[in-house]
Design a protein around this motif. Structure first.
Motif, PDB file in Angstrom:
ATOM      1  N   GLN A  45     -14.582  48.473 -34.456  1.00 23.41           N
ATOM      2  CA  GLN A  45     -14.411  49.167 -33.178  1.00 23.41           C
ATOM      3  C   GLN A  45     -12.939  49.497 -32.942  1.00 23.41           C
ATOM      4  O   GLN A  45     -12.074  48.633 -33.037  1.00 23.41           O
ATOM      5  CB  GLN A  45     -14.918  48.294 -32.037  1.00 23.41           C
ATOM      6  N   LYS A  46     -12.688  50.747 -32.656  1.00 25.79           N
ATOM      7  CA  LYS A  46     -11.343  51.149 -32.269  1.00 25.79           C
ATOM      8  C   LYS A  46     -11.157  50.884 -30.786  1.00 25.79           C
ATOM      9  O   LYS A  46     -12.057  51.101 -29.996  1.00 25.79           O
ATOM     10  CB  LYS A  46     -11.129  52.645 -32.529  1.00 25.79           C
ATOM     11  N   TYR A  47      -9.976  50.420 -30.417  1.00 22.49           N
ATOM     12  CA  TYR A  47      -9.692  50.150 -29.009  1.00 22.49           C
ATOM     13  C   TYR A  47      -8.417  50.851 -28.577  1.00 22.49           C
ATOM     14  O   TYR A  47      -7.482  51.024 -29.364  1.00 22.49           O
ATOM     15  CB  TYR A  47      -9.544  48.645 -28.745  1.00 22.49           C
ATOM     16  N   LYS A  48      -8.427  51.251 -27.343  1.00 23.53           N
ATOM     17  CA  LYS A  48      -7.220  51.712 -26.679  1.00 23.53           C
ATOM     18  C   LYS A  48      -6.838  50.668 -25.632  1.00 23.53           C
ATOM     19  O   LYS A  48      -7.683  49.877 -25.198  1.00 23.53           O
ATOM     20  CB  LYS A  48      -7.443  53.069 -26.008  1.00 23.53           C
ATOM     21  N   TYR A  49      -5.586  50.695 -25.207  1.00 26.62           N
ATOM     22  CA  TYR A  49      -5.094  49.719 -24.243  1.00 26.62           C
ATOM     23  C   TYR A  49      -4.340  50.427 -23.130  1.00 26.62           C
ATOM     24  O   TYR A  49      -3.793  51.522 -23.320  1.00 26.62           O
ATOM     25  CB  TYR A  49      -4.181  48.700 -24.933  1.00 26.62           C
ATOM     26  N   GLY A  50      -4.327  49.810 -21.990  1.00 22.43           N
ATOM     27  CA  GLY A  50      -3.584  50.332 -20.854  1.00 22.43           C
ATOM     28  C   GLY A  50      -3.055  49.190 -20.013  1.00 22.43           C
ATOM     29  O   GLY A  50      -3.650  48.107 -19.966  1.00 22.43           O
ATOM     30  N   ILE A  51      -1.919  49.412 -19.364  1.00 19.25           N
ATOM     31  CA  ILE A  51      -1.285  48.392 -18.530  1.00 19.25           C
ATOM     32  C   ILE A  51      -1.100  48.947 -17.124  1.00 19.25           C
ATOM     33  O   ILE A  51      -0.596  50.056 -16.954  1.00 19.25           O
ATOM     34  CB  ILE A  51       0.090  47.972 -19.096  1.00 19.25           C
ATOM     35  N   VAL A  52      -1.538  48.183 -16.129  1.00 20.24           N
ATOM     36  CA  VAL A  52      -1.324  48.558 -14.731  1.00 20.24           C
ATOM     37  C   VAL A  52      -0.621  47.406 -14.028  1.00 20.24           C
ATOM     38  O   VAL A  52      -1.074  46.258 -14.103  1.00 20.24           O
ATOM     39  CB  VAL A  52      -2.649  48.874 -14.010  1.00 20.24           C
ATOM     40  N   ILE A  64      -3.669  43.912 -18.199  1.00 14.24           N
ATOM     41  CA  ILE A  64      -3.854  44.625 -19.465  1.00 14.24           C
ATOM     42  C   ILE A  64      -5.340  44.916 -19.625  1.00 14.24           C
ATOM     43  O   ILE A  64      -6.174  44.016 -19.514  1.00 14.24           O
ATOM     44  CB  ILE A  64      -3.354  43.796 -20.656  1.00 14.24           C
ATOM     45  N   TYR A  65      -5.655  46.183 -19.872  1.00 15.01           N
ATOM     46  CA  TYR A  65      -7.046  46.595 -20.048  1.00 15.01           C
ATOM     47  C   TYR A  65      -7.246  47.162 -21.450  1.00 15.01           C
ATOM     48  O   TYR A  65      -6.317  47.687 -22.064  1.00 15.01           O
ATOM     49  CB  TYR A  65      -7.419  47.656 -19.005  1.00 15.01           C
ATOM     50  N   GLU A  66      -8.464  47.032 -21.932  1.00 15.21           N
ATOM     51  CA  GLU A  66      -8.822  47.642 -23.209  1.00 15.21           C
ATOM     52  C   GLU A  66     -10.164  48.322 -23.073  1.00 15.21           C
ATOM     53  O   GLU A  66     -10.988  47.936 -22.239  1.00 15.21           O
ATOM     54  CB  GLU A  66      -8.857  46.602 -24.334  1.00 15.21           C
ATOM     55  N   TRP A  67     -10.368  49.364 -23.890  1.00 13.22           N
ATOM     56  CA  TRP A  67     -11.642  50.077 -23.855  1.00 13.22           C
ATOM     57  C   TRP A  67     -11.880  50.748 -25.200  1.00 13.22           C
ATOM     58  O   TRP A  67     -10.929  51.039 -25.935  1.00 13.22           O
ATOM     59  CB  TRP A  67     -11.661  51.115 -22.732  1.00 13.22           C
ATOM     60  N   PRO A  68     -13.135  50.950 -25.586  1.00 13.98           N
ATOM     61  CA  PRO A  68     -13.438  51.622 -26.851  1.00 13.98           C
ATOM     62  C   PRO A  68     -12.839  53.020 -26.862  1.00 13.98           C
ATOM     63  O   PRO A  68     -12.812  53.702 -25.838  1.00 13.98           O
ATOM     64  CB  PRO A  68     -14.969  51.673 -26.878  1.00 13.98           C
ATOM     65  N   ALA A  69     -12.344  53.429 -28.021  1.00 16.20           N
ATOM     66  CA  ALA A  69     -11.739  54.756 -28.126  1.00 16.20           C
ATOM     67  C   ALA A  69     -12.760  55.857 -27.868  1.00 16.20           C
ATOM     68  O   ALA A  69     -12.420  56.942 -27.418  1.00 16.20           O
ATOM     69  CB  ALA A  69     -11.113  54.935 -29.508  1.00 16.20           C
ATOM     70  N   PRO A 125      -0.452  53.378 -22.504  1.00 15.61           N
ATOM     71  CA  PRO A 125       0.170  53.838 -21.260  1.00 15.61           C
ATOM     72  C   PRO A 125       0.432  52.677 -20.310  1.00 15.61           C
ATOM     73  O   PRO A 125      -0.342  51.722 -20.252  1.00 15.61           O
ATOM     74  CB  PRO A 125      -0.875  54.800 -20.678  1.00 15.61           C
ATOM     75  N   VAL A 126       1.520  52.745 -19.576  1.00 13.19           N
ATOM     76  CA  VAL A 126       1.842  51.734 -18.580  1.00 13.19           C
ATOM     77  C   VAL A 126       2.122  52.430 -17.256  1.00 13.19           C
ATOM     78  O   VAL A 126       2.856  53.415 -17.193  1.00 13.19           O
ATOM     79  CB  VAL A 126       3.041  50.853 -19.021  1.00 13.19           C
ATOM     80  N   TYR A 127       1.480  51.937 -16.208  1.00 13.05           N
ATOM     81  CA  TYR A 127       1.597  52.510 -14.876  1.00 13.05           C
ATOM     82  C   TYR A 127       1.950  51.396 -13.898  1.00 13.05           C
ATOM     83  O   TYR A 127       1.520  50.257 -14.060  1.00 13.05           O
ATOM     84  CB  TYR A 127       0.272  53.127 -14.405  1.00 13.05           C
ATOM     85  N   LEU A 128       2.717  51.726 -12.882  1.00 13.33           N
ATOM     86  CA  LEU A 128       2.970  50.790 -11.792  1.00 13.33           C
ATOM     87  C   LEU A 128       2.558  51.444 -10.483  1.00 13.33           C
ATOM     88  O   LEU A 128       2.933  52.580 -10.192  1.00 13.33           O
ATOM     89  CB  LEU A 128       4.443  50.383 -11.727  1.00 13.33           C
ATOM     90  N   GLY A 129       1.748  50.712  -9.732  1.00 14.83           N
ATOM     91  CA  GLY A 129       1.357  51.165  -8.406  1.00 14.83           C
ATOM     92  C   GLY A 129       1.856  50.184  -7.369  1.00 14.83           C
ATOM     93  O   GLY A 129       1.527  49.000  -7.418  1.00 14.83           O
TER      94      GLY A 129
END
Length: 494
Positions: A45-52, A64-69, A125-129
């Motif tokens: 499984q390929k995964y992508k990651y994101g940071i909020v 830190i979040y991950e989800w299937p590509a 990607p990294v986002y700050l809210g």
């Protein structure tokens, strides 16, 4: 000839035809087994990651979040992989030393580097809210707010991750993304039963969001989303200054005016007594009636512990007299009738869980708070020796405020109180706006081409059938060339 024996002629096993058939049989058998193995081999499984980063009024948390590509129904299947709590207060507390805001994030950024594969850092990607704390600072000192945001932007841009933005999100966005979170985690977008409303309570603001069957009279309180192929029109409103920390200041303001040397407070336990600085308590744009010359004064905050009087005190921070729409919650804000079930998270959960009231009815919650608020301060401290006194002293107020806000502010009743679920996590993911934010943002990230099996299922079945028939033909040829084995001895013919 007399010595000639009549025997059934057979082809020797080592003849060219037999060897050829055997070679083809073995080759076909190996091919069939190899194809079946490769076709059914688990696909990595390929995964992508994101940071909020959730930059709240009292603290900052990194998720830190991950989800299937490969995305499903145009919405990435996101799950929480890891979280890191930034040490210290929220970034708005660095108004006088803005560089400290960015520096405070470094430890959790290093932590994120270790929790995301190194080859994925550049594409993550990294986002700050920033939420209500920064909204208040922007109201009070826009220049300092800009400097704080510049500091955190510089820190995130220097990280190995793909910086995508840092901004102060609106209260409506905070409410709507919280609604997406609880419904995503509850898998409500795939159910015909409908969605769940969201109730969020922070230190500086509170949000209510739900799908209403009625047309929304106020466009400012309406947001539209498309998720899993369905369109949703939300009613959402955020009340700035009505988070539990800021509303405490509003309630104290009502009781302290005019500024005196002591304040008797029914929202704090009997025996509680603390000398406090007027400036430290009321230095916030939410408070308007404290004069500047009074800011240098101090007062003694004494608790009397009375739930009924505490609720009456809290009611004074709401304005129920103004409403230019068909119906309102409070302070003249339009709100349609409450519909369906609701998930209450953040401080709603933390306070009610501490008070052990998450599964109680409204009537039982009131009775429980009446007993709790009337408990002497010394007994409370003895009962909870590990809890900081500042936080421990405020639970009576916070619990009473939550009941008052939900019942009198948002118009929940004794009957539909049972439709509120106080939640912290669902399937190992925190309830809050950050997951909804990430879900919304993944719709803008192109999906990678998925790894696929060696061949389509139909082609695989056809090839297996062909090879099976081929093997049967080879067995028939083997029989033809060698004949059936015989167990009887050959007979002599004289």
């Amino acid at each position: 000839m007399a010595e000639q024996r009549e025997m059934k002629a057979k082809t020797p096993w080592h003849s060219g035809k037999v060897i050829c058939v055997a070679v083809f049989f073995i080759a076909a058998l190996i091919t069939l087994v190899a194809i079946a193995f490769v076709q059914n081999k688990p696909i990595p499984q390929k995964y992508k990651y994101g940071i909020v980063l959730d930059a709240g009024s009292s603290h900052t948390a990194v998720y830190i979040y991950e989800w299937p590509a490969e995305k499903e129904n145009n919405t990435g299947m996101v799950r929480q992989r890891h979280t890191c709590a930034v040490k210290g207060k929220g970034i708005s507390s660095y108004a006088q030393k803005s560089s400290g805001a960015g520096q405070s994030l470094m430890e959790c950024i290093e932590d994120a580097k270790g929790n995301i594969p190194a080859d994925k850092h550049e594409e993550t990607p990294v986002y700050l809210g920033a939420t209500a704390g920064m909204r208040l600072l922007r109201m009070q000192d826009s220049e300092s707010a800009e400097e704080v945001m510049t500091s955190v932007k510089a820190t995130l841009m220097s990280s190995p991750f793909d910086y995508q933005g840092a901004r102060i999100i609106s209260g409506q966005e905070e409410g709507a993304f919280g609604w997406i979170t609880v419904n995503y985690l509850g898998k409500n977008f795939r159910k015909a039963a409908g969605t769940m409303g969201a109730l969020d309570l922070g230190g500086a603001s509170t949000q209510i969001t739900f799908v209403s069957g009625q047309s929304v009279e106020s466009p400012d309180n309406s947001m539209d989303f498309r998720l899993y192929g369905n369109d949703y029109q939300l009613y959402t409103h955020s009340f700035l200054c009505y988070g539990k920390d800021q509303v405490l200041k509003l309630a104290l303001e009502k009781r302290l005016m005019p500024v005196e040397t002591s304040l008797e407070d029914p929202c704090f336990h009997p025996g509680y007594s603390e000398k406090k600085s007027v400036k430290n308590v009321f230095d916030t744009p939410c408070v308007h009636t404290i004069n500047k010359e009074d800011m240098d004064k101090s007062f003694t905050h004494n608790g009397t512990g009375n739930f009924t009087e505490c609720q009456s005190s809290i009611m004074k921070v709401f304005n129920f007299s103004q409403c230019t729409n068909s119906r309102c919650s409070f302070n003249g804000v339009y709100q349609p009738p409450i519909e369906g079930t609701f998930g209450a998270f953040s401080a709603f959960y933390f306070v009610m869980n501490f008070l052990n009231l998450t599964g109680h009815s409204l009537a039982d919650s009131k009775r429980g708070l009446e007993v709790y608020c009337n408990t002497p301060w010394d007994a409370i401290k003895e009962r909870h020796p590990t809890v900081k006194h500042k936080y421990l002293a405020e639970y009576c107020f916070s619990g009473t405020y939550i009941l008052t806000l939900l019942e009198n502010g948002y118009n929940f009743t004794f009957e539909n109180w049972k439709h509120i679920s106080f939640i912290d996590k669902i399937e190992d993911s925190n309830a809050g706006w950050t997951l909804g934010y990430m879900l919304n943002l993944t719709n803008m990230i192109p999906a990678e081409a998925p790894d696929t099996p060696l061949m389509p299922h139909g082609g695989f079945v056809t090839l297996v059938l062909f090879l099976t028939i081929f093997l049967l033909i080879l067995l028939l040829l083997w029989y033809k060339f060698l004949g059936l084995p015989s167990c009887s001895s050959p007979k002599e013919v004289v």
